[in-house]
Design an enzyme around this catalytic site. Sequence first.
Site, PDB file in Angstrom:
ATOM      1  CG  ASP A  40      -2.002  -0.958   1.248  1.00  0.00           C
ATOM      2  OD1 ASP A  40      -2.008  -1.846   0.370  1.00  0.00           O
ATOM      3  OD2 ASP A  40      -2.884  -0.856   2.122  1.00  0.00           O
ATOM      4  CG  HIS A 182       2.574   0.314   4.246  1.00  0.00           C
ATOM      5  ND1 HIS A 182       2.356  -0.588   5.265  1.00  0.00           N
ATOM      6  CD2 HIS A 182       1.407   0.983   4.059  1.00  0.00           C
ATOM      7  CE1 HIS A 182       1.107  -0.447   5.692  1.00  0.00           C
ATOM      8  NE2 HIS A 182       0.505   0.486   4.982  1.00  0.00           N
TER       9      HIS A 182
HETATM   10 ZN    ZN Z   1      -2.602   3.282   3.163  1.00  0.00          ZN
END
Ligand code: ZN
Length: 215
Positions: A40, A182
Amino acid sequence: AAVFLGGMEFRRWEESLPAGGGDAALEEREEIKQVALTFDDGPSGACTEALLDGLRERNVKATFFVIGMYAEQYPDIIRRMAQEGHVIGNHTYHHVQLSRLSDQQAQEELEMTNELIEDITGQQPIFARPPFGSWNKKKEFPADLIPVLWNVDPLDWKTYQTDTVVSRIMNNVEDGDIILLHDSYPTSVEAALRTIDMLREEGYVFVTVDELMFG
Ligand code: ZN
């Protein structure tokens, strides 16, 4: 574990095998463990390309839930993701909590990002990951997207310790899981690549979110 997807539960494929499919076939399938890596908040000018290099070296496909404003900033990285077989999902344009927006604003956040990704890659996303896992669950998810949450969250954005992220994943992962990472931190990139090598040793194969859901 079942993964929650837009109001439906989808169960792991083992559970949906037809009865009497043959013991040999069943055994063979049971040996295959699948996991989906999802990243993400990118693309990140500093980190995403190193991750893509590592994924390419390992021939692993992942799913990227990108932020529209960063996709606009780094279209070449988005193009490379698509060219190298990764799935690109929508993570809103400004990384906003959809449940705090009006329906129209929520729709715009997702549509702007859809259009941007389509302009760059020629394809509209099918999946979205709502920031913070939050949206108005009483309504259809906006922009015809399928929301995808996760099963394993090593909180890589909080601890910048590669070892900690790796061990949290390794201690919690099960067949059919979706792992949340991430691609914004070098420690997360390092942890992802190390995890891939370790999970491979344990017999896992890496799939994209669509492969996990639709087979
Ligand atoms: Zn996010």
